[in-house]
Design a protein around this motif. Structure first.
Motif, PDB file in Angstrom:
ATOM      1  N   ALA A   1       0.815  -1.217   0.000  1.00  0.00           N
ATOM      2  CA  ALA A   1       0.000   0.000   0.000  1.00  0.00           C
ATOM      3  C   ALA A   1       0.850   1.269   0.000  1.00  0.00           C
ATOM      4  O   ALA A   1       0.312   2.366  -0.190  1.00  0.00           O
ATOM      5  N   GLY A   2       2.146   1.134   0.245  1.00  0.00           N
ATOM      6  CA  GLY A   2       3.036   2.297   0.203  1.00  0.00           C
ATOM      7  C   GLY A   2       3.658   2.672   1.528  1.00  0.00           C
ATOM      8  O   GLY A   2       4.456   3.611   1.584  1.00  0.00           O
ATOM      9  N   LEU A   3       3.317   1.979   2.614  1.00  0.00           N
ATOM     10  CA  LEU A   3       3.940   2.269   3.904  1.00  0.00           C
ATOM     11  C   LEU A   3       5.321   1.616   3.948  1.00  0.00           C
ATOM     12  O   LEU A   3       5.538   0.576   3.319  1.00  0.00           O
TER      13      LEU A   3
ATOM     14  N   ALA B   1       4.989  -0.063  13.343  1.00  0.00           N
ATOM     15  CA  ALA B   1       4.361   0.831  14.323  1.00  0.00           C
ATOM     16  C   ALA B   1       2.846   0.711  14.300  1.00  0.00           C
ATOM     17  O   ALA B   1       2.184   0.764  15.347  1.00  0.00           O
ATOM     18  N   LEU B   2       2.273   0.502  13.122  1.00  0.00           N
ATOM     19  CA  LEU B   2       0.823   0.381  13.005  1.00  0.00           C
ATOM     20  C   LEU B   2       0.315  -0.835  13.761  1.00  0.00           C
ATOM     21  O   LEU B   2      -0.706  -0.776  14.458  1.00  0.00           O
ATOM     22  N   SER B   3       1.040  -1.953  13.665  1.00  0.00           N
ATOM     23  CA  SER B   3       0.632  -3.157  14.397  1.00  0.00           C
ATOM     24  C   SER B   3       0.871  -3.016  15.891  1.00  0.00           C
ATOM     25  O   SER B   3       0.065  -3.460  16.705  1.00  0.00           O
ATOM     26  N   ALA B   4       1.985  -2.381  16.271  1.00  0.00           N
ATOM     27  CA  ALA B   4       2.320  -2.259  17.689  1.00  0.00           C
ATOM     28  C   ALA B   4       1.390  -1.298  18.419  1.00  0.00           C
ATOM     29  O   ALA B   4       1.035  -1.524  19.576  1.00  0.00           O
ATOM     30  N   LEU B   5       0.984  -0.217  17.753  1.00  0.00           N
ATOM     31  CA  LEU B   5       0.207   0.823  18.416  1.00  0.00           C
ATOM     32  C   LEU B   5      -1.296   0.680  18.185  1.00  0.00           C
ATOM     33  O   LEU B   5      -2.083   0.759  19.129  1.00  0.00           O
ATOM     34  N   MET B   6      -1.717   0.476  16.952  1.00  0.00           N
ATOM     35  CA  MET B   6      -3.153   0.338  16.683  1.00  0.00           C
ATOM     36  C   MET B   6      -3.644  -1.024  17.133  1.00  0.00           C
ATOM     37  O   MET B   6      -4.655  -1.136  17.838  1.00  0.00           O
TER      38      MET B   6
ATOM     39  N   TRP C   1       1.372 -11.437  16.458  1.00  0.00           N
ATOM     40  CA  TRP C   1       0.888 -10.544  15.399  1.00  0.00           C
ATOM     41  C   TRP C   1       1.988  -9.569  14.992  1.00  0.00           C
ATOM     42  O   TRP C   1       2.225  -9.346  13.800  1.00  0.00           O
ATOM     43  N   ASN C   2       2.667  -8.996  15.974  1.00  0.00           N
ATOM     44  CA  ASN C   2       3.734  -8.051  15.668  1.00  0.00           C
ATOM     45  C   ASN C   2       4.942  -8.743  15.046  1.00  0.00           C
ATOM     46  O   ASN C   2       5.583  -8.200  14.135  1.00  0.00           O
TER      47      ASN C   2
END
Length: 229
Positions: free
Chosen positions: A23-25, A32-37, A127-128
């Motif tokens: 997607a471009g990340l 960070a998206l998995s760890a925080l969200m 998951w992370n």
């Protein structure tokens, strides 16, 4: 039960990591998206909007709408497990579909707590870990369309939705949502169709709640009239 669910859910993180890169990340944004969200549905919604060309605010709004359910889970877990002050932050972070389901599915209080902790921490760690693995693989895959990853996000959402279509009403809502989305896609900017559909669903929910009390009052009046001689 907690360990088996942790492994199955954690492995699914590979898909998210690869899709996020597609997607471009970059690698660290994905991690960070998995760890925080840390809520699968919201994460897939976020990268789905981004990959479709949507702006950050639209992606964040879509993710937040799907994350509202976690607040409901939090209230249930707080009432059931009674966490102490120092436990609240980390328990809130691992309050997800899986940890809530395993916890509330137990009978004894000690097992409810053990199920929540085992599943929540297990899923978080795996998951992370597998998000990182998927992201590293995604950087070496090249064009995601070659591997079919451009359609994997849609398949993931269908997989989350399908088990919930257990009666006519949810199925009709799903069909209506699909129609609204299909009509909105060519007319609105990327990311807005999912918000429009969510708004329609919210309006439907409000209208349904308002109608139920009236129906109940009407049925009560009918019973009273039937009891009269």
């Amino acid at each position: 039960m907690g360990l088996s669910i942790s492994i199955a859910t954690g492995l699914y993180g590979i898909s998210f990591g690869a899709l996020s890169i597609a997607a471009g990340l970059n690698l660290w944004q994905t991690v960070a998206l998995s760890a925080l969200m840390f809520t699968g549905g919201s994460q897939f919604a976020f990268i789905g909007v981004i990959s479709g060309g949507g702006a950050g605010p639209a992606a964040f709004s879509a993710a937040s709408l799907l994350g509202v359910r976690n607040a409901v889970y939090g209230m249930q877990i707080k009432q059931t497990l009674r966490p102490r002050g120092v436990e609240v932050p980390w328990m809130a972070q691992v309050t997800i579909d899986e940890s809530t389901a395993v916890s509330l599915g137990q009978v004894q209080s000690s097992e409810k707590r053990r199920g929540f902790i085992t599943t929540g921490l297990g899923v978080y760690i795996l998951w992370n870990l597998f998000t990182l693995v998927g992201a590293l693989l995604g950087e070496r895959m090249g064009d995601p369309a070659v591997w079919g990853l451009d359609g994997a996000a849609v398949a993931a959402f269908i997989g989350l939705l399908w088990p919930r279509l257990t009666s006519v009403q949810p199925a009709m809502i799903a069909v209506a949502a699909a129609i609204v989305t299909a009509l909105a896609v060519p007319l609105t900017a990327a990311g807005l169709p999912i918000l429009i559909t969510a708004l329609c669903a919210a309006l439907y929910a409000v209208m349904t709640v308002r109608k139920k009390p009236r129906a109940t009052e009407h049925s009560k009046l009918e019973r009273v009239n039937e009891d009269r001689p």
